[in-house]
Design an enzyme around this catalytic site. Sequence first.
Site, PDB file in Angstrom:
ATOM      1  N   MET A  21     -18.853 -21.823   0.496  1.00 45.09           N
ATOM      2  CA  MET A  21     -18.006 -22.327  -0.593  1.00 45.09           C
ATOM      3  C   MET A  21     -18.862 -22.881  -1.732  1.00 45.09           C
ATOM      4  SD  MET A  21     -14.546 -23.679   1.098  1.00 45.09           S
ATOM      5  CE  MET A  21     -15.100 -25.285   1.606  1.00 45.09           C
ATOM      6  N   GLY A  22     -20.128 -22.494  -1.764  1.00 37.92           N
ATOM      7  CA  GLY A  22     -20.986 -22.909  -2.877  1.00 37.92           C
ATOM      8  C   GLY A  22     -21.474 -24.345  -2.725  1.00 37.92           C
ATOM      9  N   HIS A  27     -27.451 -23.991   3.841  1.00 41.80           N
ATOM     10  CA  HIS A  27     -27.006 -22.633   3.495  1.00 41.80           C
ATOM     11  C   HIS A  27     -28.210 -21.690   3.411  1.00 41.80           C
ATOM     12  CE1 HIS A  27     -23.719 -25.071   1.450  1.00 41.80           C
ATOM     13  NE2 HIS A  27     -23.007 -24.299   2.234  1.00 41.80           N
ATOM     14  N   GLN A  32      -7.749 -23.465   2.871  1.00 34.47           N
ATOM     15  CA  GLN A  32      -8.288 -24.235   3.994  1.00 34.47           C
ATOM     16  C   GLN A  32      -8.371 -25.728   3.716  1.00 34.47           C
ATOM     17  OE1 GLN A  32     -12.145 -22.025   3.867  1.00 34.47           O
ATOM     18  NE2 GLN A  32     -13.016 -23.982   4.467  1.00 34.47           N
TER      19      GLN A  32
HETATM   20  P1  AMP Z   1     -19.584 -24.177   3.560  1.00 33.78           P
HETATM   21  O1  AMP Z   1     -20.113 -23.798   2.225  1.00 33.78           O
HETATM   22  O2  AMP Z   1     -19.555 -25.643   3.819  1.00 33.78           O
HETATM   23  O3  AMP Z   1     -18.277 -23.481   3.889  1.00 33.78           O
HETATM   24  O4  AMP Z   1     -20.635 -23.621   4.617  1.00 33.78           O
HETATM   25  C1  AMP Z   1     -21.006 -22.275   4.648  1.00 33.78           C
HETATM   26  C2  AMP Z   1     -21.808 -22.012   5.899  1.00 33.78           C
HETATM   27  O5  AMP Z   1     -22.990 -22.828   5.905  1.00 33.78           O
HETATM   28  C3  AMP Z   1     -21.032 -22.366   7.177  1.00 33.78           C
HETATM   29  O6  AMP Z   1     -21.275 -21.406   8.172  1.00 33.78           O
HETATM   30  C4  AMP Z   1     -21.610 -23.707   7.532  1.00 33.78           C
HETATM   31  O7  AMP Z   1     -21.503 -24.028   8.905  1.00 33.78           O
HETATM   32  C5  AMP Z   1     -23.049 -23.553   7.109  1.00 33.78           C
HETATM   33  N1  AMP Z   1     -23.653 -24.871   6.905  1.00 33.78           N
HETATM   34  C6  AMP Z   1     -23.147 -25.901   6.192  1.00 33.78           C
HETATM   35  N2  AMP Z   1     -23.942 -26.987   6.288  1.00 33.78           N
HETATM   36  C7  AMP Z   1     -24.982 -26.619   7.081  1.00 33.78           C
HETATM   37  C8  AMP Z   1     -26.146 -27.304   7.574  1.00 33.78           C
HETATM   38  N3  AMP Z   1     -26.391 -28.571   7.275  1.00 33.78           N
HETATM   39  N4  AMP Z   1     -26.997 -26.620   8.371  1.00 33.78           N
HETATM   40  C9  AMP Z   1     -26.748 -25.316   8.702  1.00 33.78           C
HETATM   41  N5  AMP Z   1     -25.672 -24.634   8.273  1.00 33.78           N
HETATM   42  C10 AMP Z   1     -24.802 -25.266   7.476  1.00 33.78           C
END
Ligand code: AMP
Length: 287
Positions: free
Chosen positions: A31-32, A38, A62
Amino acid sequence: MMIILKHIRDLESHLSSHRKRGKKIGFVPTMGALHEGHMSLIRKSREEADLTVCSIFVNPTQFNDPADYDKYPITLGQDIRMLEQEGCDVLFLPARAEIYPSGTNDLKSYDLGFLEKVYEGKFRPGHFQGVCQVVDILVSAVNPDLLYLGQKDYQQCMVIDRMLAITGRNEIELQLCPTLREPNGLAMSSRNRRLNEEERQRVAAIQRGLLRIKHQIEPGDTTSLVNEIANDLRQQGFRIDYFEVADAKTLAPIGEWNGKTDLVALAAVFLGEVRLIDNLVIPGSSS
Ligand code: AMP
């Protein structure tokens, strides 16, 4: 050079030419407001796949809390620079109408069973349906061989695994990637941008609480230890949605531990208006 595509049909035609040449496609949906967490997923995909696709889409379906959606950080210029530096091949950057051309009222629903009744499912009604809706659409568009997800969203990984099974996409390989943390232990999260420096130091207490569970838990009753640590967090000014231990495979809450099964300690905690989640896996003696 990274290519930025905004339309599903362009993405499909771009990727199909690579697929025809036998290239393995790795996909990192986000989600950026990108951070090193990431980037670790992008890096893993770069190592394992021939072509890495990242998507950035702040998915409205969501968010159970409209204020959380409105305040979700957007840092697109910086995100693009980070992805380029990391060698990402394709950024899929759809508008809302591209993902939901008929609006968001009559979307598919998924039978997630127990997973939707506990923890994030319980405290964020509709959240996992939204996650499934968007990931289903994104995965259909990208059609990846490998899908990279962060263990930081432990329950979400299980939900997406189930969605892929329900939709008959078992051939996609899920790659779960470890949680990246700030030097003080705080799990990296886009929502951390909403915290000031002092708050960022304070919320590191969440991980310390989870570590205390990991180090102090013993077979038998788990509730008194977990409640004690949760109360400490409350006294430090946190509001707690949940702070519990569960079976790492099923997410069934564990009040009495046999010492053998793997556990996961799960936390969802508010500091002010900002809600943060974290977890730690605690291996049992039989793993
Ligand atoms: P999001 O942008 O929050 O939807 O996250 C996108 C992807 O990055 C998801 O698969 C998250 O679980 C992963 N992610 C977010 N934060 C972390 C982190 N601190 N370490 C590893 N992966 C992460």
